[in-house]
Write an enzyme that holds these catalytic residues in place. Sequence first.
Site, PDB file in Angstrom:
ATOM      1  N   SER A  79       5.710   8.542  -2.164  1.00  0.00           N
ATOM      2  CA  SER A  79       6.474   8.210  -3.382  1.00  0.00           C
ATOM      3  C   SER A  79       7.586   9.223  -3.603  1.00  0.00           C
ATOM      4  O   SER A  79       8.714   8.860  -3.963  1.00  0.00           O
ATOM      5  CB  SER A  79       5.561   8.189  -4.607  1.00  0.00           C
ATOM      6  OG  SER A  79       4.568   7.213  -4.449  1.00  0.00           O
ATOM      7  N   ASN A 158       3.378  -3.257   2.692  1.00  0.00           N
ATOM      8  CA  ASN A 158       2.026  -2.716   2.493  1.00  0.00           C
ATOM      9  C   ASN A 158       0.993  -3.791   2.188  1.00  0.00           C
ATOM     10  O   ASN A 158      -0.193  -3.587   2.430  1.00  0.00           O
ATOM     11  CB  ASN A 158       2.035  -1.662   1.376  1.00  0.00           C
ATOM     12  CG  ASN A 158       2.846  -2.066   0.171  1.00  0.00           C
ATOM     13  OD1 ASN A 158       4.001  -2.451   0.293  1.00  0.00           O
ATOM     14  ND2 ASN A 158       2.253  -1.993  -0.991  1.00  0.00           N
ATOM     15  N   SER A 206       3.801   9.165   4.768  1.00  0.00           N
ATOM     16  CA  SER A 206       2.763   9.812   3.952  1.00  0.00           C
ATOM     17  C   SER A 206       1.494  10.014   4.787  1.00  0.00           C
ATOM     18  O   SER A 206       1.013   9.083   5.429  1.00  0.00           O
ATOM     19  CB  SER A 206       2.472   8.900   2.755  1.00  0.00           C
ATOM     20  OG  SER A 206       1.455   9.441   1.965  1.00  0.00           O
ATOM     21  N   CYS A 332      -2.129   0.520  -5.011  1.00  0.00           N
ATOM     22  CA  CYS A 332      -1.196   1.226  -5.885  1.00  0.00           C
ATOM     23  C   CYS A 332      -0.860   0.368  -7.092  1.00  0.00           C
ATOM     24  O   CYS A 332      -0.309   0.828  -8.063  1.00  0.00           O
ATOM     25  CB  CYS A 332       0.100   1.549  -5.143  1.00  0.00           C
ATOM     26  SG  CYS A 332      -0.158   2.134  -3.494  1.00  0.00           S
TER      27      CYS A 332
HETATM   28  N1  PLP Z   1       5.434   3.024   0.166  1.00  0.00           N
HETATM   29  C1  PLP Z   1       4.524   2.180   0.650  1.00  0.00           C
HETATM   30  C2  PLP Z   1       4.976   1.025   1.486  1.00  0.00           C
HETATM   31  C3  PLP Z   1       3.162   2.369   0.373  1.00  0.00           C
HETATM   32  O1  PLP Z   1       2.258   1.510   0.854  1.00  0.00           O
HETATM   33  C4  PLP Z   1       2.779   3.465  -0.438  1.00  0.00           C
HETATM   34  C5  PLP Z   1       1.362   3.654  -0.813  1.00  0.00           C
HETATM   35  O2  PLP Z   1       0.547   2.775  -0.708  1.00  0.00           O
HETATM   36  C6  PLP Z   1       3.786   4.352  -0.879  1.00  0.00           C
HETATM   37  C7  PLP Z   1       5.099   4.087  -0.572  1.00  0.00           C
HETATM   38  C8  PLP Z   1       3.425   5.536  -1.708  1.00  0.00           C
HETATM   39  O3  PLP Z   1       2.864   6.544  -0.899  1.00  0.00           O
HETATM   40  P1  PLP Z   1       2.005   7.717  -1.540  1.00  0.00           P
HETATM   41  O4  PLP Z   1       0.683   7.140  -1.903  1.00  0.00           O
HETATM   42  O5  PLP Z   1       1.906   8.754  -0.483  1.00  0.00           O
HETATM   43  O6  PLP Z   1       2.774   8.186  -2.727  1.00  0.00           O
END
Ligand code: PLP
Length: 386
Positions: A79, A158, A206, A332
Amino acid sequence: MSSERENKNRVYLDNAATTQMSTEVKRAMEPYLQRNFGNASTVYSYGEEAKEAMEHARRIIASSLWAKPSEIYFTSCGSESDNWAVKCAAGECRQEGQHIITSKIEHHAVLNSCEYLEKLGYEVTYLEVDEKGMVSPEAVLAAIRPDTTLISIMFANNEVGTIEPIMQIGKIAREQGILFHTDAVQAYAQIPIDLRRYPIDMLSASAHKFHGPKGVGFLYIREGVTLPSFIHGGGQEEGKRAGTENVAGIVGMGKAAELAFCDMGNRIRKETMLRNYLLEKVMHEIPGVCINGHRSKRLPGNANFSFRGVDGASLVILLDEDGICASGGSACNTGEERISYVIRELKVPEDYAPGTIRMTLCGSTTREDIDRAVESLKKNVARLRD
Ligand code: PLP
C-alpha cells in the site's frame, strides 16, 4: 486442540490474502531481531552488519527483476509503495498535466490514492475491463490526453487473478512519454517479470504475499525517473524514503525472494496443474457455477468462482468449519460490500455474483487439499441452496 494441531488439519487456500512465512525466512531474520540489532545508519560494526544484510537483500530483489540494486527502495508494504508511486509521480508532473489513467479493478491502495488526487484537482480516467477482467491497451491509448502524466495498471488482479497486458500498455505509455506504474503485489514472485523487457517505470510489491514477513515491501523506480519522497525525515534509502529501516523484515523479504525464484518454473507448473484440477473438479461436480477471470492469462495459484443462489460470506464460514480457509472476495476489502467491486465490474450475473469464492494456492498445496476443499464446497453449496 493445540493451535499447531489445528493448523495441521487446516487447508489454507487464501494465499492471495497473505502467505505463511517459511522457516528459512524466519531463520534468516532471527539474528536481526535481537543479536544484530544495529541501526543500519550507524558507522560502527553493528550498523555495518545491518547495512550489508539489507544491501544483500536489495541485490537479490534487483536480480529477480533484472533491475539494478539502486532502483529498489524498501517500504513498509504494498500500500505504501502504491501511494508513493501514484501520489508522488502525479505531484512531480503537475506542471505538465493533471490527468491520470487507471482501471476500475485496481486495489484500493491505487484507487483511493487516485480519489485523494481528485480532491486536489487532478482528473482520473477509470478504465472499464472486459468480462475476464482484462484492461484493453486500445482503451488506454484512447484515454490519453495531452495532459496525461501517469498511467497505473496492476500487473495481475488480486481477486480474479487476471494478468493484464502490461507489455502493450507499458509500450503505449513509453511512446507517449507518460510515466507507467504497475501494482505487482500479486504478481511479483509468482510469475517472472523481466524489467529489461517490460517498459515499466515503477513497480510495487509486498513481502507477505510470497512467504516473507508482513510490514515490508518495495518500490522499484527505474533509473532516470524522478520521484520525490513520500515519507520525509532522515536520509535513508538515498534520501527518498525516511525512517529507520526494518532490517529483519528486509532480510526476510530478500530470503523469501531468493526462495521464490530458485524453483519458480516447477512451482508455476505445479500450481497451474492443481489450480486447473480445482477449477475442473468444481465445474464437473457442482452445478450452477461460473469461473471468474481469464482462463489462461491468470496467476498460477488463483481460482475464483461464483455459485448461483448462494451467499459467499456464509459459504466462507461453513468452509472454515470444515477447516478450509478461503476468501469471499479480497481480504483487504471484506466487510465493505456484499459483492466486490471487481466482480461487479466483470459483470458476473446477479444471481451468481453474491456467491463468489476465491481460493488461492501456494507451492505447498497438495491434491488432497484440493479434494478436501471441493468436498466441503459441494456439501456446503448444497446446504446453503436448501
Ligand atoms: N495491491 C494489491 C494488488 C494487493 O493484493 C494488496 C494486498 O492484498 C495490496 C496492494 C496491498 O499490499 P499490502 O497488504 O502489503 O499493503
